[in-house]
Motif scaffolding. Structure first.
Motif, mmCIF file in Angstrom:
data_model
loop_
_atom_site.group_PDB
_atom_site.id
_atom_site.type_symbol
_atom_site.label_atom_id
_atom_site.label_comp_id
_atom_site.label_asym_id
_atom_site.label_seq_id
_atom_site.Cartn_x
_atom_site.Cartn_y
_atom_site.Cartn_z
ATOM 1 N N ARG A 195 -22.924 -15.664 -16.851
ATOM 2 C CA ARG A 195 -21.785 -15.608 -15.932
ATOM 3 C C ARG A 195 -20.470 -15.798 -16.681
ATOM 4 N N ASN A 198 -19.772 -12.540 -18.230
ATOM 5 C CA ASN A 198 -19.324 -11.573 -17.222
ATOM 6 C C ASN A 198 -17.888 -11.866 -16.792
ATOM 7 N N ARG A 199 -17.565 -13.152 -16.669
ATOM 8 C CA ARG A 199 -16.197 -13.509 -16.289
ATOM 9 C C ARG A 199 -15.221 -13.106 -17.393
ATOM 10 N N GLU A 203 -12.163 -10.487 -17.049
ATOM 11 C CA GLU A 203 -10.797 -10.794 -17.461
ATOM 12 C C GLU A 203 -10.293 -9.785 -18.488
#
Length: 398
Positions: A195, A198-199, A203
């Motif tokens: 995660r 993925n974040r 961004e």
């Protein structure tokens, strides 16, 4: 606009997924090669007399061929990286890793940590759901391996696995529970890492989108600046013909002009009006370029026609031309614009030689499907230091 951004976002994350899949395939191929070569090179004494060792080598060979096939499919872009494709890959990884652990002492195998690697990259790809599901499946398989002696004693076809039965009649339940709990915990951690990645990717995508928007704004602002500069230059260019027209009109008002003089003044005014019209058309074309009618055309045809027309109007200039290319292919172009381009260059060449001299026109195919037109004159050339030579209304002519 929303659909376009969505498609771009989808492509961005698809590329990120493919990058992770590429890394996983490299790791998979490395593991498969290590198992196969390690088993062959560092085999114990009389290893081939053991049926378990033979099965380990066969499993290693199968995993190596499987990893090689996936690498081949990916390198030659024969499959699309999709969710179903990744599920099939991970399923085969579960199968082969379980075989490796089974053939190397079961739950006591040092290779049981392969499950940890499998859980980790499943979490990286499929986030929390994939990591937890992978951990649960791993725990189930580990529990089966812990009780493999039960199946061996009750299924005659598995008698060749007797050497896997541990000395204890029953594996301690706490060992199985501890490992299964560790699998789930590690799966959660790997999902959190996934995660975070993925974040970070999201961004990055957002920053890329912001940069693209800023670049578009900069391009628009640069366009407005160029239009401002051109407007200033046009204002300067318009002043001269307006002065001529104004002077001609004032002289025409006089009653003392002879007819021949009036005709001359009218011609001057008409000529300057046409000049103004050309300036305005050039400015409008710069501010809002028109759609060009591109169509397949032989470049040599446009060049030959332009050279012929030019030569007829410049009898004092010798033309040395090479206008044919063997097996020339058509290219998509705006015939009128290309004709105007060649005409302008030839006119500049004539002006540079004061209407006398030789012009060489060479048309050739420099690389496959790439054509070059070289126009050389005997003039002095462009003076050094002219950085804005290709801007509108820039000239060194009187």
């Amino acid at each position: 606009m929303i659909a376009l951004v969505a498609d771009t976002e989808k492509e961005f994350f698809q590329n990120k997924l493919e990058q992770r899949v590429r890394v996983i395939q490299v790791v998979r191929f490395f593991i498969a090669t290590a198992f196969l070569l390690g088993g062959i090179i560092f085999q114990p004494e009389n290893a081939w007399q053991s049926q378990m060792f033979s099965m380990f080598i066969y499993a290693s060979l199968g995993y190596f061929l499987y990893a090689s096939l996936l690498t081949f499919l990916y390198l030659f872009d024969l499959v699309d990286v999709s969710t179903s494709y990744m599920i099939v890959q991970i399923s085969f990884d579960f199968f082969f890793f379980t075989l490796f652990i089974l053939f190397t002492a079961g739950v006591d195998s040092q290779l049981k940590y392969l499950y940890w690697l499998l859980i980790f990259y499943t979490g990286i790809i499929f986030d929390l759901e994939g990591a937890v599901l992978s951990a649960v499946i791993t725990g189930f398989l580990f529990a089966l391996l812990a009780n493999i002696h039960f199946f061996i004693n009750h299924i005659e076809s598995l008698g060749f696995l007797q050497s896997l039965i541990v000395s204890e009649e029953r594996i301690r339940v706490t060992s199985v529970i501890t490992n299964c709990f560790g699998f789930i915990l590690f799966g959660t951690v790997s999902a959190m890492i996934g995660r975070i990645l993925n974040r970070a990717d999201f961004e990055t995508f957002s920053k890329v989108q912001e940069v693209e928007v800023l670049e578009q704004k900069i391009q628009k602002s640069e366009k407005f600046v160029e239009m401002g500069h051109m407007a200033a230059k046009i204002a300067h260019e318009i002043r001269n013909p307006l002065t001529s027209i104004s002077a001609s009109i004032e002289m025409l008002k006089s009653d003392f002009q002879v007819p021949e003089k009036k005709d001359q003044l009218l011609k001057i005014a008409s000529k300057e009006v046409k000049r103004l019209n050309v300036l305005i058309e050039d400015f409008l074309h710069f501010a809002k370029p028109e759609e060009s009618p591109f169509k397949p055309t032989l470049l040599s045809k446009v060049l030959s026609e332009t050279v012929t027309i030019f030569q007829n109007g410049h009898p004092d200039i010798m033309m040395d031309c090479q206008l044919t290319v063997p097996h020339e292919k058509m290219v998509d172009l705006d015939e009128d614009k290309i004709h105007q381009l060649f005409w302008n260059v030839l006119n500049n060449a004539a002006d540079a030689m004061d209407g006398h001299g030789r012009i060489n026109v060479d048309f050739q195919e420099t690389t496959p499907n790439r054509y070059t037109v070289m126009i050389k004159d005997q003039g002095q050339g462009v003076a050094e230091g002219i950085k804005n030579a290709f801007e509108p209304f820039i000239t060194t002519k009187e």
